[in-house]
Design an enzyme around this catalytic site. Structure first.
Site, mmCIF file in Angstrom:
data_model
loop_
_atom_site.group_PDB
_atom_site.id
_atom_site.type_symbol
_atom_site.label_atom_id
_atom_site.label_comp_id
_atom_site.label_asym_id
_atom_site.label_seq_id
_atom_site.Cartn_x
_atom_site.Cartn_y
_atom_site.Cartn_z
ATOM 1 N N HIS A 1 0.811 -1.215 0.000
ATOM 2 C CA HIS A 1 0.000 0.000 0.000
ATOM 3 C C HIS A 1 0.845 1.267 0.000
ATOM 4 O O HIS A 1 0.319 2.359 -0.172
ATOM 5 C CB HIS A 1 -0.976 -0.036 1.178
ATOM 6 C CG HIS A 1 -2.172 -0.891 0.888
ATOM 7 N ND1 HIS A 1 -3.417 -0.598 1.362
ATOM 8 C CD2 HIS A 1 -2.311 -2.015 0.151
ATOM 9 C CE1 HIS A 1 -4.275 -1.519 0.932
ATOM 10 N NE2 HIS A 1 -3.615 -2.384 0.191
ATOM 11 N N SER B 1 -0.136 -1.036 -6.273
ATOM 12 C CA SER B 1 -0.009 -2.294 -7.013
ATOM 13 C C SER B 1 0.644 -2.076 -8.358
ATOM 14 O O SER B 1 0.531 -1.000 -8.957
ATOM 15 C CB SER B 1 -1.392 -2.915 -7.236
ATOM 16 O OG SER B 1 -1.943 -3.353 -6.038
ATOM 17 N N LYS C 1 -14.771 -8.072 -8.376
ATOM 18 C CA LYS C 1 -13.983 -8.983 -9.202
ATOM 19 C C LYS C 1 -13.349 -10.084 -8.362
ATOM 20 O O LYS C 1 -13.296 -11.250 -8.763
ATOM 21 C CB LYS C 1 -12.908 -8.191 -9.939
ATOM 22 C CG LYS C 1 -12.217 -8.998 -11.011
ATOM 23 C CD LYS C 1 -11.440 -8.106 -11.957
ATOM 24 C CE LYS C 1 -10.778 -8.951 -13.050
ATOM 25 N NZ LYS C 1 -10.029 -8.144 -13.995
ATOM 26 N N ASP C 2 -12.862 -9.735 -7.165
ATOM 27 C CA ASP C 2 -12.269 -10.749 -6.288
ATOM 28 C C ASP C 2 -13.297 -11.787 -5.885
ATOM 29 O O ASP C 2 -12.969 -12.962 -5.681
ATOM 30 C CB ASP C 2 -11.675 -10.099 -5.030
ATOM 31 C CG ASP C 2 -10.278 -9.541 -5.271
ATOM 32 O OD1 ASP C 2 -9.736 -8.889 -4.357
ATOM 33 O OD2 ASP C 2 -9.726 -9.771 -6.361
ATOM 34 N N GLU D 1 5.229 -34.089 -0.157
ATOM 35 C CA GLU D 1 3.989 -33.613 -0.773
ATOM 36 C C GLU D 1 4.323 -32.892 -2.091
ATOM 37 O O GLU D 1 5.416 -32.330 -2.250
ATOM 38 C CB GLU D 1 3.240 -32.686 0.172
ATOM 39 C CG GLU D 1 2.556 -33.422 1.315
ATOM 40 C CD GLU D 1 1.339 -34.212 0.836
ATOM 41 O OE1 GLU D 1 1.521 -35.390 0.479
ATOM 42 O OE2 GLU D 1 0.224 -33.666 0.824
#
Lengths: 423, 260, 184
Positions: free
Chosen positions: A217, A221, A245-246, A289
């Protein structure tokens, strides 16, 4: 206004009272409500939020699982089975937690890929990137210890193999291993401390995630074009555009998660972990894994024990210095047509390493792993530094808003290309 | 869009590698063939348990397998879930003596098992089990279906896979040839050898194949008793998410309408 | 262009969006609410704990005049086979003499008066009273005696002397056969 109270614009009176004394609501409004976010995100930008959701799911399921789990070698396996059979919805908690680990790495690997492709690691986001690598390392430590807890054959032998790696350290190696084990082999003291640390680390991760988002922040971005927003015409408030959108991405993520948990809950696991741990019987193939497989392949590619350990750690450590290895002034691979195929080849080498990591350490997998490892490091150490200087990138667009409103792409032929954006 | 293409590419790569991801199964030298697919009632998204088969399978376990194999993660009360009545469960439990105590004198004592008790193990511990079986340990069967590559298909194949060793193969002392066992040499002799070995209460003909299928179904249930509830919940949730996904996408498009 | 499109029909567009957002949000809220239930339910007693919520007791081996202690839901339960004398002694007590009045008949099952089943936890502060073994002190009323603070219970398990406020609790139980009971 009394001295020291925050001047709050929050409308709701109760929220306002709180906000004056601890401006959480102002902060949420600023950081998630109105925060100016580039308007041209694609769905790759969903994955940070998905990772956060995943972390919360892991913590919630983990806390409720630990209400029923017993971290003692004589009871651990049976206590997990008791959760599966007798605890109400215990099977659901367990399968969400186990498959949630896989989902966490899927989401984070795609999140990292976004960073690699769009140059999100470049200035001024170097610290943001490095905090991300720290989170990744903490995730790996947490997942490793978590897998030991059910005390199956893979839990025990995976723990034995990986902790034994530290014996490669010259002079003090064996002492370090004994210190890690709390004994002379992986046994109850090891299980106890792994449980304790497995419970602790997710909260450390949470703290580093907070720093990670805080750093984000400050710089703002990145975006698919890799050029900085120039003004409000290039950005949108986070809410409602990116909350909406998320949400779409979140539903898709939950759908994939649900298919795993409800229809193929053991597909990404190993059947041997349903055999209780036996220190006297080694499974024919010890496999970690899936999300560790690329690094396991790097480890086994080197014939020397210490060399393998060092190279395996180097394959992650190299990410820390990536911002300085990549010399290109252009961020996004969209405008780097020469570098792009090399990055895709790197992605292929990552998958090749993943595949080979799950195979026995025989030919042809050893040779293939060596080639893939070589390319993996070549990309970071040679190709990126050289290409940054040698490559002629495509002309960058004028701004984020202009290509979006005019139909996208760089400026039409004939228009003056802007000089290279200072990365 | 380009990003969508990249995601599709990555997804394709992931899916393609999905098969390769399955870690190398526990197959030593002498690769065992993959077990033939048996159409069990519990296969697939809408799989369900055939409780008739599972009850027959329990009879096979009780009369044949339980002599050597423990299932200590199951309790007698679990048999209510495959359709046995409270009386049947109480009488099955009561036919076993289990250890309890210490009493007021500090002594351990034996008493008939209750429904809440775990299945009685044939041996006190692993060492005793090995001693009685030439050093080989008959594994606990509670989660065996999840502990073996191939699950119930493998269990059925194993039980029906006993044959004469191929010409030229030397068997180690006391070992039996099995087509599907990794390494082909298994310490357990064929446990199901003749038709009618177990008498089925429901009158089904107890061929070796039938008994193998039934006990495999029983073992699958024993390993995953929650399966039906899990799949039913999954169908509801995926359906819910599909609808919610459509709605969320519609909202997204609406919100972004004035921007695009 | 884009601007004019955005301005056209704002009212209906916005109402449609609001309704859609409302439906979507409610759908999501249902999902989130449903998410909480498994977590909460997982804290309820698990199936193996519930299986032990009842205890069956064989009464055959308990001779007249003797008692056994069984565990029920983690608590001791006294099962005493009372003699005629003990039953009579309990029934002779006038109710006004009792701190927590209750007839003996109300504390046993009709036709099975010799069987007294009480939770063996003193109603004062939770100690386990003595009186089960033949060698234990039974207090002044022939029932049980709590050594912690000196509460005396009679042959019906009622408080007669001492700081305990209530009679020993009678748990829910039923005869499942002539010589068997199920507690809980």
């Amino acid at each position: 206004m009394a001295i020291g109270l925050h001047k709050s614009d929050i409308k709701n009176p109760v929220a306002n009272w709180i906000d004056q004394r601890l401006p959480v609501f102002t902060m949420i409004q600023k950081e998630y409500g109105t925060f100016p976010t580039p308007r041209n995100f694609n769905y790759f930008w969903n994955f940070g939020a998905l990772a956060m959701i995943n972390l919360l799911i892991m913590i919630a399921t983990g806390i409720f699982l630990s209400m029923h789990y017993t971290a003692h070698t004589s009871m651990a396996f049976d206590s997990v089975e008791r959760i599966m059979r007798d605890v109400n919805f215990g099977w659901l908690l367990r399968y969400v937690h186990a498959n949630g680990a896989s989902m966490f790495f899927i989401v984070v690997y795609i999140h990292i890929w976004r960073g690699l492709y769009y140059g999100s690691y470049k200035a001024p986001r170097e610290l943001l990137w490095m905090l991300g690598v720290v989170i990744f390392l903490l995730m790996m430590a947490t997942a490793f210890m978590g897998y030991v807890l059910p005390w199956g054959q893979m839990s025990f032998w995976g723990a034995t193999v990986i902790t034994n790696l530290f014996s490669a350290i010259p002079i003090i190696g064996q002492d370090i291993v004994i210190w890690l084990w709390g004994g002379f082999s992986v046994d109850n003291p090891t299980l106890s401390r792994f449980f304790s640390l497995h419970y602790l680390l997710p909260f450390v991760i949470f703290g580093v995630v907070f720093l990670h988002v805080a750093a984000l922040h400050i710089t703002g971005s990145n975006n698919p074009l890799g050029i900085e927003p120039k003004g409000p015409q290039d950005t949108l408030p986070f809410h409602p555009y990116y909350t909406a959108k998320d949400s779409v991405g979140m539903v898709a993520y939950f759908a994939l998660f649900a298919i795993l948990v409800f229809f193929m809950p053991n597909a990404l696991g190993h059947p041997d972990n349903y055999i209780p741990a036996n220190p006297l019987v080694t499974p024919p193939h010890i496999v970690p894994e899936w999300y560790f497989l690329p690094f396991y392949a790097v480890l086994r590619a080197v014939p020397d024990k210490l060399g393998g350990v060092l190279l395996m750690f180097a394959s992650i450590a190299i990410l820390f210095v990536l911002p300085w290895l990549d010399t290109s002034p252009v961020r996004s691979m969209r405008f780097r047509p020469l570098a792009r195929p090399f990055l895709y080849t790197w992605l292929v080498s990552f998958f090749v390493l993943l595949y080979c990591g799950g195979k026995p350490a025989d030919e042809p997998y050893v040779t293939i792993s060596r080639v893939a490892t070589a390319y993996y490091f070549l990309y970071f150490l040679v190709i990126l530094p050289l290409l940054g200087r040698l490559e002629r990138p495509l002309p960058l667009p004028e701004s984020i808003a202009r290509p979006v409103l005019r139909g996208g792409g760089p400026l039409p032929a004939g228009a003056m290309a802007k000089p290279m954006e200072k990365a | 869009m380009r990003s969508l293409r990249t995601i599709a590419l990555a997804a394709g790569l992931l899916a393609g590698l999905g098969s390769g991801l399955a870690p190398a199964p526990a197959r030593a030298a002498g690769e065992a063939p993959a077990p033939p697919n048996v159409r069990f009632s519990f296969d697939g998204i809408f799989g369900h348990f055939d409780y008739g088969a599972i009850q027959r399978g329990f009879a096979v376990y009780k009369q044949v397998c339980a002599n050597c194999h423990a299932m200590h993660l199951l309790s007698y009360r679990n048999l209510r879930d495959i359709g046995l009545t409270e009386q049947q469960v109480a009488s099955i439990a009561g036919s076993y003596q289990v250890q309890d105590g210490p009493n007021d004198e500090g002594q351990m004592f034996e008493r008939p098992a209750r429904p809440a008790d775990r299945f009685k193990s044939p041996f006190a511990n692993e060492r005793a089990a090995r001693a009685a079986n030439n050093g080989a340990y008959p594994p606990d069967l509670s989660v065996i279906s999840k502990a073996r590559e191939g699950g119930a298909d493998y269990l059925h194949a194993l039980l029906t896979g006993y044959e004469d060793p191929p010409a030229g193969m030397t068997m180690m002392a006391g070992m039996n040839y099995n087509r599907y066992f990794p390494g082909h040499q298994i310490a357990m002799a064929a446990p199901l050898t003749s038709d009618g070995q177990v008498e089925y209460a429901d009158g089904t003909k107890a061929t070796v194949d039938q008994m193998s299928k039934d006990v495999s179904a029983f073992l699958q249930w024993a390993a995953e008793p929650e399966m039906e509830q899990r799949k039913a919940m999954g169908v509801k949730i995926v359906l819910f998410l599909t609808i919610l996904g459509g709605l969320a996408y519609a909202v997204k498009r609406k919100v972004w309408a004035d921007v695009h | 262009m884009a601007d004019s499109v955005a301005q056209a029909a704002p009212a209906s567009g916005e109402t449609r969006r609001d309704f859609l957002s409302l439906v979507t949000a409610s759908f999501a809220a249902v999902g989130v609410g449903a998410l909480a239930w498994p977590f909460i339910s997982s804290m309820n007693p698990a199936r193996d704990v519930l299986a032990l919520s009842t205890t069956d007791v064989e009464l055959g081996p308990i001779a007249t005049g003797s008692a056994v202690t069984v565990m029920w839901q983690g608590k001791p339960v006294f099962v005493r086979n009372r003699t005629e004398a003990e039953i009579e002694a309990a029934r002779k007590v006038p109710l006004d003499q009792l701190k927590d009045p209750a007839t003996d008949q109300s504390r046993v099952k009709a036709g099975k008066d010799n069987w007294l089943v009480v939770v063996g936890i003193c109603t004062h502060l939770g100690c386990v009273p003595l009186g089960q073994k033949p060698t234990d002190p039974r207090g002044e009323y022939g029932g049980w005696f709590c050594p912690c603070h000196g509460s005396h219970y009679d042959t019906s398990g009622r408080i007669r002397k001492g700081p305990a406020p209530l009679d020993l609790a009678v748990p829910p139980y039923a005869f499942t056969g002539d010589k068997t009971i199920r507690i809980g």
